[in-house]
Design an enzyme around this catalytic site. Sequence first.
Site, PDB file in Angstrom:
ATOM      1  N   HIS A   1       9.687  30.484  73.853  1.00 13.11           N
ATOM      2  CA  HIS A   1       9.025  31.744  73.524  1.00 13.11           C
ATOM      3  C   HIS A   1       7.564  31.707  73.975  1.00 13.11           C
ATOM      4  CE1 HIS A   1      12.523  32.360  70.881  1.00 13.11           C
ATOM      5  NE2 HIS A   1      12.210  33.645  70.928  1.00 13.11           N
TER       6      HIS A   1
ATOM      7  N   LYS B   1       3.913  32.913  69.439  1.00  8.39           N
ATOM      8  CA  LYS B   1       4.909  32.807  68.365  1.00  8.39           C
ATOM      9  C   LYS B   1       4.506  31.698  67.410  1.00  8.39           C
ATOM     10  CE  LYS B   1       9.885  32.662  67.464  1.00  8.39           C
ATOM     11  NZ  LYS B   1       9.799  33.835  66.568  1.00  8.39           N
TER      12      LYS B   1
END
EC number: 1.17.1.8
Length: 265
Positions: free
Chosen positions: A153, A157
């Site tokens: 990600h 995040k």
Amino acid sequence: MKIAIAGASGRMGRMLIETVLNDPEVKLSGALDRTGAPQLGQDAGAFLGKQTGVLMSDDIDAVLAQSDYLIDFTRPDGTLAHIEAALRTNTKLVIGTTGFDDAQKARIRAASEKTGIVFASNFSVGVNVTMKLLEFAARHFSQGYDIEIIEAHHRHKVDAPSGTALTMGEVIAGALGRKLEDCAVYAREGVTGERDPSTIGFSAIRGGDIVGDHTVLFAGIGERIEITHKSASRLSYAQGALRAVRFLEGHSNGLFDMQDVLGLR
């Protein structure tokens, strides 16, 4: 259907606003952001060059009082505060926030006795179909295959492994008759010894602007099977969230996930 968006100035919040504005069957009724956010008081469509008449606000009760649904992809503490307000205003919830602990999940379950909630770690149709593929694969690769989950990600995040990766692990563990907490291994370092064949491994990558990549590896002797889903845009999550809203139209209370929404049970 009047829909409010939480975390309205964030990446996911903006995608949700754009998706709602582009759908003639629903109406944007509110845009929530954190107290002190510089966007407060601005039109919710300003980032698109549109005037919606909906101003960014931090007044949770006022926004929810004029909304049938709240879509919330924020952080656990904020989501829990929104749930309490939603119970006061009889607003249904679509929750895509991840990183909840067991006690916080219990609060969501309790709230669902009074209002309709769709709670899922991932709202992509593709990811949820992938979950069914993993369930099938796990049953057929239960012996002689090592299972690893690798996810990637963007750099912003804050939780790892991702909620989607954990859900994948839960699906696989369930298909094998295990509990994830008993067999999960989160990353490895140093002299770890040989791999326990009963474990499910997790690896998390964070970098750049990766929207979300998930690969489950079933590694046997002489072959390996990889099941991968890659998100190129947050649009798939936003479209899934609107499907969840429409699903909740027929449910005054109860806790559901995207498997329910998509009829994959």
